[in-house]
Motif scaffolding. Structure first.
Motif, short mmCIF file in Angstrom:
data_model
loop_
_atom_site.label_atom_id
_atom_site.label_comp_id
_atom_site.label_asym_id
_atom_site.label_seq_id
_atom_site.Cartn_x
_atom_site.Cartn_y
_atom_site.Cartn_z
N VAL A 27 0.82 -1.21 0.00
CA VAL A 27 0.00 0.00 0.00
C VAL A 27 0.85 1.26 0.00
O VAL A 27 0.55 2.23 -0.71
CB VAL A 27 -0.95 0.00 1.22
N VAL A 28 1.94 1.27 0.76
CA VAL A 28 2.69 2.51 0.96
C VAL A 28 3.85 2.69 -0.02
O VAL A 28 4.36 3.80 -0.16
CB VAL A 28 3.19 2.61 2.42
N GLU A 29 4.29 1.61 -0.69
CA GLU A 29 5.33 1.73 -1.72
C GLU A 29 4.85 1.07 -3.01
O GLU A 29 5.48 0.14 -3.52
CB GLU A 29 6.64 1.11 -1.23
N PRO A 30 3.75 1.55 -3.59
CA PRO A 30 3.16 0.87 -4.75
C PRO A 30 3.99 0.99 -6.01
O PRO A 30 3.78 0.23 -6.96
CB PRO A 30 1.81 1.58 -4.91
N HIS A 31 4.92 1.94 -6.03
CA HIS A 31 5.81 2.07 -7.18
C HIS A 31 7.00 1.11 -7.08
O HIS A 31 7.79 1.01 -8.03
CB HIS A 31 6.32 3.50 -7.29
N LEU A 32 7.12 0.42 -5.95
CA LEU A 32 8.26 -0.45 -5.72
C LEU A 32 7.88 -1.90 -5.50
O LEU A 32 8.74 -2.79 -5.56
CB LEU A 32 9.06 0.04 -4.49
N ASN A 33 6.63 -2.18 -5.22
CA ASN A 33 6.15 -3.56 -5.08
C ASN A 33 4.64 -3.56 -5.06
O ASN A 33 4.00 -2.52 -4.89
CB ASN A 33 6.71 -4.22 -3.83
N GLY A 34 4.07 -4.74 -5.23
CA GLY A 34 2.63 -4.86 -5.19
C GLY A 34 2.21 -6.30 -5.08
O GLY A 34 3.02 -7.23 -5.23
N PRO A 35 0.93 -6.56 -4.83
CA PRO A 35 0.45 -7.93 -4.70
C PRO A 35 0.57 -8.74 -5.99
O PRO A 35 0.58 -9.97 -5.94
CB PRO A 35 -1.02 -7.76 -4.29
#
Length: 598
Positions: A56-64
């Motif tokens: 949620v807080v680093e969506p430009h760096l990781n995601g589900p």
């Protein structure tokens, strides 16, 4: 000549206590992990809660929709490093023939054709089921809160959205709807909500409601119900259906993805034995040949017998030696590593000695993989597009969505002696169009695979891409004593190497090593589309000093000054058994990584 001593000042202390510690690339993930420890959870409960918050807080760096690699040791088996395998494979339809027929010579850097089967969510859930103690509803409550109520948008995330704003508005309208709801790039600090992803997480909790057993068996069954929901429910159906429609890729063309519901259903995250190497009285453990981890092991084996002064990253000689070693082992990475590749010859005494002898007094300007026991290395094309050189800090992101990638990291240690490091990545907001029912895109890890069947990292259905994700576990005296890692794509091993040398040879504390000026080479075949290479480039932090930097230039390195605080984002936790304490340290660069504990 002695090893350069650390400065007396550090940007923050190496935290020390006796209860538990967490460190990550974002303060909210660290705080979440520590909150779980305070409520009685163990390190595995804590790291999973923090990991979902990172979505949620680093969506430009990781995601589900992405992937992860973890490494850990349990309090019950402190001398046995275990790899958490959260890297999904290429879908069944991802064949070289199909991609060639689409007119491609590389797997694109953005768009659904680059999507491996997502592995991160299943890996987090498997870790929680097998080694955690808390209920899934409690662990997911933190991420659900931030997804529903919102979290401040990082400046880097806002900049990423700005770089791909035209792509979103012209070709990926579902991404524009989520990330540019008013038609404008949101400012840093904007409170951003993602109710669709909150609903996905809530569906995991609801999936377990039918399991009434309150004991350990029921807890495990509830988590497995969430895994089934992920693999066969809304997520698998919505993702495969949405991306089956042609959409814009980084190549400038429109293509349909090949991932299907069956690909989701067929993947299980799990555990593997670690690969290890001895170095200066320690054992360093990494994931296997489907990652770049063995390259760090090879580097440490090359450096191990050299005199201390030749390893000192703060000197001209030491920085040169480490840069040349890095260039050799990353050439071996691309020449020999891939899913299922053997490691014995790569880490053998004879091969390591041969590579050590190839380190010269000046910078090599050739790409030099070694030959292993009659096995010729794969030789990828060397593309020297100067405009596509890696940036010194954040990933380079074009308006096409093309990115050289970046990620995040989290470490946790608890009072019982459980210790874990996880590097999640992929599924970046710029990876492919947001799936509107889910609130996230899929990842682009297949861009690390070659459309050449002779490569050990060739695109093959069911094979895992040779990922850059590479956390580290260090053991001493038969037990794990430190877990660490960093974002950075191809720089991950490069930034960890000087830090490890400073700690294990120079006697630095973790915070001293993290703060110390660092460097990395770009004389490598980039793992990210469009797979470029530079013959002798080296990025250095200015704090390395004018004399050292000038010396590297005299030796033939094409030096680029990156600024005082630009390179490396390591965090670490550890155990000091002699003192009966646990500790943590975090990176100050970028002003968002934090450690916490007591």
């Amino acid at each position: 000549m002695t090893f350069t001593p650390p400065p007396a000042f550090t940007t923050r202390p190496t935290l020390e206590g006796s209860f538990g510690m967490a460190a990550s690339t974002h303060w909210l993930a660290t705080a979440t992990a520590q909150a779980v420890l305070e409520r009685g959870g163990n390190a595995f409960d804590a790291v999973v809660a923090g990991g979902f918050v990172l979505h949620v807080v680093e969506p430009h760096l990781n995601g589900p929709g992405g992937d992860l690699v973890g490494i850990f040791a349990t309090a019950e088996n402190p001398g046995t490093p275990v790899v958490l395998m959260g890297q999904g494979p290429a879908p069944a339809g991802a064949t070289i023939e199909h991609y060639r027929a689409e007119g491609l010579d590389l797997v694109p850097g953005a768009g659904g054709l680059a999507a491996a089967v997502p592995g991160a969510v299943d890996a987090w859930l498997v870790l929680l089921r097998d080694h955690g103690t808390c209920e899934l509803a409690e662990i997911l409550s933190y991420a659900i809160h931030y997804a529903r109520e919102g979290a401040p948008l990082l400046a880097q995330a806002a900049a990423t959205i700005g770089r791909v704003a035209d792509l979103f508005q012209e070709h990926w309208p579902t991404s524009a709807e989520l990330w540019m709801p008013d038609g404008e790039v949101p400012a840093a600090g904007t409170i951003v909500r993602n109710p669709a992803y909150a609903a996905v997480l809530e569906s995991f909790v609801h999936a377990g409601h039918a399991v009434r057993d309150d004991g350990p068996v029921g807890r495990a069954a509830r988590i497995d119900a969430a895994r089934t929901e992920w693999k066969t429910g809304l997520v698998a159906g919505a993702a495969s259906d949405f991306l089956s429609r042609p959409h814009r890729h980084s190549t400038g063309g429109d293509h349909a993805a090949v991932i299907t519901r069956e690909d989701f259903a067929g993947f299980d995250a799990g555990y593997e034995d670690a690969a290890t190497a001895a170095f200066r009285g320690h054992v360093v453990a990494k994931a296997g040949a489907w990652t770049q981890g063995p390259a760090l092991l090879e580097a440490l084996r090359i450096l191990d017998p050299l005199p201390d002064e030749q390893l000192d990253p703060s000197t001209e000689l030491g920085a040169h030696t480490l840069l040349e070693t890095i260039k050799l082992v990353l050439a071996d990475r691309d020449g020999h590593l891939g899913d299922g590749a053997p490691l014995d010859a790569l880490l053998s005494d004879a091969f390591v000695a041969q590579r050590r002898d190839e380190i010269g007094d000046t910078a090599a300007h050739e790409w030099r993989p070694g030959t292993l026991a009659g096995r010729e290395p794969f030789r990828p094309p060397l593309r020297t597009d100067a405009a596509a050189l890696p940036g010194s800090q954040e990933p380079t992101i074009a308006r096409t969505g093309e990115t050289r990638g970046d990620t995040c990291h989290i470490d946790v240690v608890d009072r019982w002696g459980n210790i874990v490091a996880v590097t999640p990545s992929g599924g970046w907001l710029q990876s492919s169009p947001v799936i509107p029912e889910l609130g996230f895109p899929l990842g682009t890890r297949l861009q690390m695979m070659w459309l050449d069947p002779s490569s050990p990292g060739a695109l093959r259905p069911g094979a895992r891409p040779r990922t850059t994700l590479t956390p580290t576990l260090v053991l001493r005296g038969g037990r794990a004593v430190m877990a660490l890692g960093t974002p950075g794509g191809d720089q991950q091993e490069q930034w960890q190497l000087p830090a490890l040398v400073r700690m294990l040879v120079g006697g630095y504390t973790a915070q001293q090593a993290i703060d110390a000026p660092t460097f990395h080479s770009i004389a490598l075949v980039d793992s990210f589309w469009p797979r470029t290479w530079h013959p002798a480039g080296a990025f250095v932090e200015d704090r390395l000093g004018d004399d050292v930097i000038a010396g590297l230039a005299r030796r033939g390195h094409a030096v680029v000054r990156a600024g005082d605080w630009a390179l490396g984002r390591i965090s670490a936790v550890g155990i000091d058994a002699a003192r009966g304490t646990v500790w943590a340290a975090a990176n100050p660069r970028g002003m968002q990584g934090y450690a916490a504990g007591r």
